[in-house]
Scaffold this motif. Structure first.
Motif, mmCIF file in Angstrom:
data_model
loop_
_atom_site.group_PDB
_atom_site.id
_atom_site.type_symbol
_atom_site.label_atom_id
_atom_site.label_comp_id
_atom_site.label_asym_id
_atom_site.label_seq_id
_atom_site.Cartn_x
_atom_site.Cartn_y
_atom_site.Cartn_z
ATOM 1 N N LYS A 59 50.858 41.066 61.946
ATOM 2 C CA LYS A 59 52.287 41.273 62.176
ATOM 3 C C LYS A 59 52.692 42.728 62.003
ATOM 4 N N GLY A 60 51.731 43.574 61.599
ATOM 5 C CA GLY A 60 52.031 44.998 61.507
ATOM 6 C C GLY A 60 51.932 45.608 60.130
ATOM 7 N N ASP A 61 51.644 44.799 59.097
ATOM 8 C CA ASP A 61 51.513 45.339 57.742
ATOM 9 C C ASP A 61 50.116 45.948 57.599
ATOM 10 N N GLU A 62 50.048 47.275 57.503
ATOM 11 C CA GLU A 62 48.758 47.958 57.461
ATOM 12 C C GLU A 62 48.112 47.939 56.087
ATOM 13 N N GLU A 63 48.880 47.633 55.047
ATOM 14 C CA GLU A 63 48.337 47.652 53.692
ATOM 15 C C GLU A 63 48.142 46.230 53.181
ATOM 16 N N THR A 64 47.250 45.511 53.836
ATOM 17 C CA THR A 64 46.888 44.158 53.414
ATOM 18 C C THR A 64 45.372 44.069 53.329
ATOM 19 N N MET A 65 44.893 43.008 52.680
ATOM 20 C CA MET A 65 43.457 42.839 52.516
ATOM 21 C C MET A 65 42.837 42.163 53.732
ATOM 22 N N TRP A 66 41.516 42.354 53.864
ATOM 23 C CA TRP A 66 40.752 41.746 54.940
ATOM 24 C C TRP A 66 40.103 40.456 54.436
ATOM 25 N N MET A 67 39.704 39.616 55.367
ATOM 26 C CA MET A 67 38.910 38.444 55.016
ATOM 27 C C MET A 67 37.516 38.914 54.615
ATOM 28 N N ASP A 68 37.065 38.505 53.431
ATOM 29 C CA ASP A 68 35.735 38.887 52.942
ATOM 30 C C ASP A 68 34.937 37.611 52.697
ATOM 31 N N GLU A 69 34.160 37.217 53.705
ATOM 32 C CA GLU A 69 33.412 35.957 53.644
ATOM 33 C C GLU A 69 32.352 35.981 52.543
ATOM 34 N N ASP A 70 31.706 37.140 52.335
ATOM 35 C CA ASP A 70 30.661 37.180 51.311
ATOM 36 C C ASP A 70 31.257 37.014 49.923
ATOM 37 N N PHE A 71 32.437 37.584 49.694
ATOM 38 C CA PHE A 71 33.063 37.413 48.382
ATOM 39 C C PHE A 71 33.425 35.942 48.157
ATOM 40 N N ILE A 72 33.925 35.279 49.180
ATOM 41 C CA ILE A 72 34.226 33.850 49.054
ATOM 42 C C ILE A 72 32.944 33.070 48.769
ATOM 43 N N LYS A 73 31.851 33.452 49.446
ATOM 44 C CA LYS A 73 30.560 32.809 49.198
ATOM 45 C C LYS A 73 30.155 32.976 47.731
ATOM 46 N N ALA A 74 30.392 34.176 47.185
ATOM 47 C CA ALA A 74 30.082 34.409 45.772
ATOM 48 C C ALA A 74 30.904 33.480 44.884
ATOM 49 N N LEU A 75 32.208 33.351 45.185
ATOM 50 C CA LEU A 75 33.056 32.462 44.393
ATOM 51 C C LEU A 75 32.594 31.011 44.503
ATOM 52 N N GLU A 76 32.066 30.640 45.655
ATOM 53 C CA GLU A 76 31.586 29.262 45.850
ATOM 54 C C GLU A 76 30.382 28.953 44.960
ATOM 55 N N HIS A 77 29.685 29.997 44.498
ATOM 56 C CA HIS A 77 28.611 29.787 43.531
ATOM 57 C C HIS A 77 29.163 29.597 42.115
ATOM 58 N N GLY A 78 30.435 29.927 41.925
ATOM 59 C CA GLY A 78 31.084 29.713 40.640
ATOM 60 C C GLY A 78 31.255 30.980 39.840
ATOM 61 N N MET A 79 32.498 31.456 39.735
ATOM 62 C CA MET A 79 32.800 32.581 38.852
ATOM 63 C C MET A 79 33.548 32.053 37.642
ATOM 64 N N PRO A 80 33.133 32.422 36.431
ATOM 65 C CA PRO A 80 33.823 31.901 35.247
ATOM 66 C C PRO A 80 35.263 32.381 35.210
ATOM 67 N N PRO A 81 36.128 31.652 34.505
ATOM 68 C CA PRO A 81 37.477 32.181 34.290
ATOM 69 C C PRO A 81 37.361 33.591 33.720
ATOM 70 N N ALA A 82 38.199 34.501 34.208
ATOM 71 C CA ALA A 82 38.029 35.906 33.827
ATOM 72 C C ALA A 82 39.345 36.653 33.977
ATOM 73 N N ALA A 83 39.369 37.836 33.402
ATOM 74 C CA ALA A 83 40.511 38.745 33.554
ATOM 75 C C ALA A 83 39.968 40.126 33.878
ATOM 76 N N GLY A 84 40.721 40.862 34.721
ATOM 77 C CA GLY A 84 40.278 42.192 35.121
ATOM 78 C C GLY A 84 41.431 43.164 35.177
ATOM 79 N N GLU A 85 41.107 44.453 35.047
ATOM 80 C CA GLU A 85 42.157 45.464 34.977
ATOM 81 C C GLU A 85 41.681 46.777 35.574
ATOM 82 N N GLY A 86 42.625 47.494 36.179
ATOM 83 C CA GLY A 86 42.379 48.856 36.626
ATOM 84 C C GLY A 86 43.382 49.795 35.982
ATOM 85 N N ILE A 87 42.901 50.910 35.446
ATOM 86 C CA ILE A 87 43.771 51.913 34.832
ATOM 87 C C ILE A 87 43.622 53.218 35.601
ATOM 88 N N GLY A 88 44.741 53.777 36.038
ATOM 89 C CA GLY A 88 44.713 55.047 36.753
ATOM 90 C C GLY A 88 44.427 56.186 35.784
#
Length: 491
Positions: free
Chosen positions: A435-464
């Motif tokens: 629809k024109g929003d240039e700052e969106t994420m792409w479909m990442d099939e390999d990452f979904i495949k990784a999640l399908e193997h099971g990722m434990p509950p987790a928390a993550g953070e980025g600090i500038g």
């Protein structure tokens, strides 16, 4: 500029004269035994008589910053990596080498051997008994002719900025100390430092426009990473429980006092925890780094005193809007929200969702007024395609951003580990991009495949890192804390 060219010609002439005297103007190694700051600190209170009774020999190397010639003697200030110290040349001590001293210009680099004494004005000084010419400077330092005042010239010629403005060097030394303190804190908590790819086939981990390149051997397009997040979470799938990366990210966006297209981030992920745990960890991390590097939790920034003493307030995202006068009836209606934004001259991107509209309103009406450390929590799901939903309010996610002095410093959330929900969120991002929003994420099939193997509950953070260092060094522009910021080419 003509004056500068004349000075360069004079220095080239001196270079030829040095060669005629048998002096190599771009010399080799020199055995440095002492540093200016150590000599000053150790002997700052040593009196004249004591230095005469117990001579202190020293050997330093550095750049000539000041020179006063008195015919058969000369004083100079030599600057090494630690400080400046005065030196005293005498013809009757140096003999034929004094002719080389006469060829010295401000900016030249020399090796100095001698003993400490105090002048009539009580200044600690090295009386030179041996002298080695190490490097001829062909360009005059800016302070010699007009001073290094132009801010863009300082960024463009950072090497000169570091020479003539010692406080700049100290700021970057502090940067190194801050980053070291971050590593020390995380490693005492059991985190392991890792490295993930800088070039991605699919740019992911953030909503941003990437830089594109091409790999000739593989004949594929690649993207400089906008975030390492999806690779770090693959490591959680693989069995790591605490990982972090100090990394460079690249985003093809605007440049401002808060933004540089290449910037430093700390990202860390921990299994079996949520965003509540990370808020506490963030308070501990930043207060530790601040006190470790500055010796206090209260710092000056832009005329304000910032107090990093925990705990810090937590304000829900939607509440932060209404507290600043945003009508509550626009929070769940895209048309009303867009109309209100337009009426308040807030620019909204093409194809923006309700969450994006509210985020733009937040940036204008709330963010600039968040001066003391505060966590803004519980964001709309459209703004957080990688975060876990709140159980009691599934339209929101367990996410926080830390704001200090009107700028975002950290972004964190309980990680989404449901592969089916993740696929649906990616798909909505793809639709927004169409629809024109240039700052969106792409479909990442390999990452979904990784999640399908099971990722434990987790928390993550980025600090500038750059923005945090701005705060801790009272620097008003991100370019002040990046050694070589991106600039337009010189005309």
């Amino acid at each position: 500029m003509e004056e500068v060219n004349d000075l360069i010609e004079q220095r080239i002439k001196k270079l030829d004269e040095l060669k005629a005297l048998g002096v190599e103007p771009f010399g080799g190694s020199f055995d440095v035994k002492d540093y200016a700051a150590d000599l000053i600190n150790k002997h700052n209170s040593t009196g004249k008589e004591e230095l005469e009774a117990s001579p202190v020999q020293c050997v330093i190397a550095g750049r000539i910053i000041m020179m006063r010639d008195f015919g058969k003697a000369a004083f100079a200030h030599v600057q090494d990596s630690t400080a400046r110290i005065q030196v005293y040349f005498r013809k009757d001590i140096l003999n034929e080498k004094y002719s080389v001293v006469k060829k010295l210009d401000i900016g030249d680099i020399a090796g100095i051997s001698g003993k400490l004494f105090r002048t009539k004005t009580d200044e600690l000084t090295i009386e030179v008994d041996d002298f080695t010419f190490l490097t001829k400077s062909l360009r005059p330092l800016p302070e010699k002719w007009h001073g290094l005042k132009d801010i863009e010239t300082r960024y463009r010629q950072r090497y000169v900025d570091l020479i003539v403005n010692p406080e700049v060097k100290e700021s970057f030394k502090k940067r190194s100390s801050i980053i070291k303190a971050m590593r020390d804190f995380l490693e005492t908590k059991g985190f392991i430092e890792v490295e993930t790819p800088m070039m991605h086939q699919i740019p992911g981990g953030a909503a941003a426009r990437p830089f594109q390149t091409h790999h000739n051997a593989l004949d594929i397009d690649l993207y400089l990473r906008i975030a390492p997040e999806l690779y770090l979470k693959r490591l959680l799938v693989g069995g790591y429980e605490k990982v972090y990366e100090l990394n460079k990210n690249f985003r093809n966006e605007g440049i401002s006092t808060k933004h540089n297209p290449e910037f430093s981030m700390l990202e860390f992920y921990i299994a079996y925890k949520d965003y509540n745990y990370l808020m506490s960890l963030t308070e501990d991390l930043i207060s530790y780094v601040t006190e470790k590097t500055l010796g206090t939790l209260k710092v000056q920034f832009g005329g304000e005193e910032i107090d990093f003493t925990p705990p810090w307030p937590k304000i829900p995202f939607l509440d932060s809007l209404t507290q600043k006068g945003v009508p509550s009836d626009i929070l769940n209606d895209i048309d009303r929200a867009a109309a209100w934004a337009k009426a308040n001259k807030i620019e909204i991107g093409k194809g923006a969702s309700l969450g994006k509209v509210l985020d733009e309103i937040f940036k204008e009406k709330v963010e600039p007024y968040l001066i003391q450390p505060v966590f803004i929590i519980d964001y709309p799901v459209e703004l957080s395609p990688l975060a876990k939903r709140k159980k009691d309010r599934p339209e929101l996610v367990e996410r926080f951003e830390l704001f200090v002095s009107g700028r975002e410093i950290a972004n964190a959330f309980s990680e989404l580990n449901d592969p089916m929900d993740q696929r649906e969120r990616f798909q909505r991002q793809v639709e927004a991009k169409e629809k024109g929003d240039e700052e969106t994420m792409w479909m990442d099939e390999d990452f979904i495949k990784a999640l399908e193997h099971g990722m434990p509950p987790a928390a993550g953070e980025g600090i500038g890192i750059d923005r945090l260092i701005m705060l801790l060094t009272n620097s008003q522009s991100i370019r002040d804390v990046i050694l070589f910021p991106q600039l337009k080419p010189e005309a």
